[in-house]
Design a protein around this motif. Sequence first.
Motif, PDB file in Angstrom:
ATOM      1  N   LYS A 110      -3.644  -4.030  -1.272  1.00 54.31           N
ATOM      2  CA  LYS A 110      -4.077  -2.879  -2.059  1.00 54.31           C
ATOM      3  C   LYS A 110      -2.846  -2.112  -2.559  1.00 54.31           C
ATOM      4  CE  LYS A 110      -8.342  -2.263   0.603  1.00 54.31           C
ATOM      5  NZ  LYS A 110      -9.137  -1.323   1.441  1.00 54.31           N
TER       6      LYS A 110
ATOM      7  N   THR B 165      -0.126  -5.006   2.768  1.00 50.74           N
ATOM      8  CA  THR B 165      -1.491  -4.928   2.261  1.00 50.74           C
ATOM      9  C   THR B 165      -1.559  -5.467   0.845  1.00 50.74           C
ATOM     10  OG1 THR B 165      -3.335  -3.417   1.780  1.00 50.74           O
ATOM     11  CG2 THR B 165      -1.116  -2.570   1.431  1.00 50.74           C
TER      12      THR B 165
ATOM     13  N   VAL C 153      -0.756   0.705  -2.462  1.00 46.15           N
ATOM     14  CA  VAL C 153      -0.625   1.712  -1.409  1.00 46.15           C
ATOM     15  C   VAL C 153      -0.689   3.123  -1.959  1.00 46.15           C
ATOM     16  CG1 VAL C 153       0.945   2.625   0.334  1.00 46.15           C
ATOM     17  CG2 VAL C 153       0.672   0.167   0.070  1.00 46.15           C
TER      18      VAL C 153
ATOM     19  N   GLN D  51       3.745  -1.678   1.006  1.00 47.19           N
ATOM     20  CA  GLN D  51       3.080  -2.621   0.112  1.00 47.19           C
ATOM     21  C   GLN D  51       3.147  -4.044   0.664  1.00 47.19           C
ATOM     22  OE1 GLN D  51       1.539  -1.429  -2.939  1.00 47.19           O
ATOM     23  NE2 GLN D  51       0.510  -3.351  -2.464  1.00 47.19           N
TER      24      GLN D  51
ATOM     25  N   ASN E 209      -2.383   4.498  -4.073  1.00 45.97           N
ATOM     26  CA  ASN E 209      -3.711   5.009  -4.366  1.00 45.97           C
ATOM     27  C   ASN E 209      -4.649   4.974  -3.164  1.00 45.97           C
ATOM     28  OD1 ASN E 209      -3.069   5.485  -7.082  1.00 45.97           O
ATOM     29  ND2 ASN E 209      -3.472   3.347  -7.606  1.00 45.97           N
ATOM     30  N   THR E 210      -4.172   4.541  -1.999  1.00 46.73           N
ATOM     31  CA  THR E 210      -5.009   4.555  -0.803  1.00 46.73           C
ATOM     32  C   THR E 210      -4.938   5.929  -0.147  1.00 46.73           C
ATOM     33  OG1 THR E 210      -3.211   3.777   0.623  1.00 46.73           O
ATOM     34  CG2 THR E 210      -4.593   2.095  -0.431  1.00 46.73           C
ATOM     35  N   TRP E 211      -5.946   6.256   0.643  1.00 41.55           N
ATOM     36  CA  TRP E 211      -5.955   7.564   1.300  1.00 41.55           C
ATOM     37  C   TRP E 211      -4.819   7.678   2.307  1.00 41.55           C
ATOM     38  CZ3 TRP E 211      -6.283   7.832   6.555  1.00 41.55           C
ATOM     39  CH2 TRP E 211      -6.774   6.711   7.221  1.00 41.55           C
ATOM     40  N   TRP E 212      -4.525   6.556   3.009  1.00 39.65           N
ATOM     41  CA  TRP E 212      -3.459   6.634   4.005  1.00 39.65           C
ATOM     42  C   TRP E 212      -2.082   6.637   3.353  1.00 39.65           C
ATOM     43  CZ3 TRP E 212      -0.277   2.326   4.181  1.00 39.65           C
ATOM     44  CH2 TRP E 212      -0.785   1.135   3.651  1.00 39.65           C
TER      45      TRP E 212
END
Length: 613
Positions: free
Chosen positions: A195, A193, A197, A190, A199-202
């Motif tokens: 965003k 970024t 983390v 976290q 909920n991100t694809w990576w």
Amino acid sequence: MTTETQETPAPTTPPPDKPRIDPVVFGVSIALAGVFCVLGAVWPDQVSEYGSAALNWIVANLGWVFVLATTGFVAFALVLAFSRYGRIPLSANGEPPEFSTVSWVAMMFSAGMGIGLIFFGIYEPVWHFANTPPQTGVADGSEEAVTTSMAYTLFHWGLHPWAIYAVVALALAYSIFRKGRGNLISAPFQSLTDKEVENTWWGKGINIWSIIATKFGGATSLGLGALQIGGGIYLFTGIGGNFTSRDPEALNVAFAIIVVLVIFAILSAVSGVGRGIKWLSNTNMVLAVILVVFVVVVGPTVFLFNLIPEAIGAYIVDLLPMSFRAPLFGDAEWFSGWTIFYWAWWISWTPFVSTFIARISRGRTIREFVLGVLLVPTLVSALWFIFLGGAGVHLQLTGAVDIAAAPDEAVAFFEALQEYPGFTITGILVMVLVAIFWVSGADASALVLATLSSRGAIEPNKWLVALWAALSAVVAGVLLYMGGLDALQTFTILVASPFIVVMIGLCWALYVDLRRDPLRGRRLGPVRGNAPSPGSYGMILSAIAPATARTAPTGDTADGATATDTGTGSDGTSGGTATAAPATGTATGTTTADTGTPGPAAPGGEDGSGDTR
């Protein structure tokens, strides 16, 4: 500069939320594990053949990555411990450790090494003595080979494996208990970024592969444990046989052992860390000490005590050359069976062991954590291998028994104990030790797997813990069916290889977080650069606040912010009066100097903790 103060009452703690399963992480992880189990059970020879081919390619082309990365983790952990970051606590400022030091060491040791200490405790030193490692120039079976064998054994079980655990556990503990994020392997990212983390694809990919790595790393240990107990049963009763040739009788014994032990593992896992795992770990420590004392007393006592300085000295002297030794001129088979296998095994265990170590390390400072995780287990492992492995080497050196020629690695420990009085008692003691290591490792692994698939919930659903414990046993059984120890080693290295990239990323993410910590020891004022919003991770800890929240002492000061606490809120923040350091804005309201978790942002972006967001 303008200073404002405001009294803020401690917020009311909300009721705990029910742990929520992440359908993507859980579904994909269990599907991948299920597919492997089906393929391995239906086509064991073909899957094993493809796995061996992939292993050979990885060792030949990427062996250097394992060597450099593992040594780098040692350096990174030590630099943090002895730098200005060492005094930063893995909790709110002033918060005491959750477990006593003895229980803390016992639990992380049982989870971190466990069965391997028994399986390789005598076999590895004796093997390196009778078959000295390549590039050493030492004759097999010579007196010089005694210290060489001990140096390599301590190398494989000392600072390097515990540094692998330490860097990941440190990133997790800091992220969870000081930043208020979720209990996930992806959570420390976290800091890199803006965003969320999770909920991100990576981010989901990291959590999925963490589960897969844990599943195979844990299955390797469970498989070794089944082999060890099966070897003891074979020596005592004649039931069983050669586990590496898929002998039906031997496999049936191993499967029966796994079924019995997984039942106990499930019962222990659902009882929780405070009861099941803690009790098992403390019990195993006592039994292990009894076994070591017995061998020292009835074995070659003087030889073993003389071996202490010799072995430790050889380890220290050869540490640097061993740390950078790679299969440059061949010897790929030896490296894949020993050094690279060990590094891959420890790496595959990191999601499990590191999450568990982070879970029990709340309240420790970074310096205390690193030195405790690196030095204490390394010293205990050294004494274990010196006393037990040294006794085995002495038996081999004097010709009392040829342990290196044992028909199966699983019986090597028992063959050595047969040379001492009271073998029936000590043999049973070893099997009990392995069984407890098996159960404590399986339930800790299941707890971590359930946590990773439940969006980081520290107290996941009991049925999910039981499900993962059962699936670990299934994977271990399939690997044994596919080829015993060779299959365990092969697939451990395969699943661990991608996780090296994740570990390097965790080190970077932790460093970025520490650069922004209020207690980093830098000059007053904001830190250069931006830190992203933590998203909803603080809410996760809010849900478990009754079990984890603590009240920080009054008068904590961090990076120019003065806090007078009136209590601890559900998110770990302290209510009270805050005077912000000079910055582009002034914080008013709740200060988070204790935890490093951001409070309400002031105009200009400077919160009460000193973080810039």
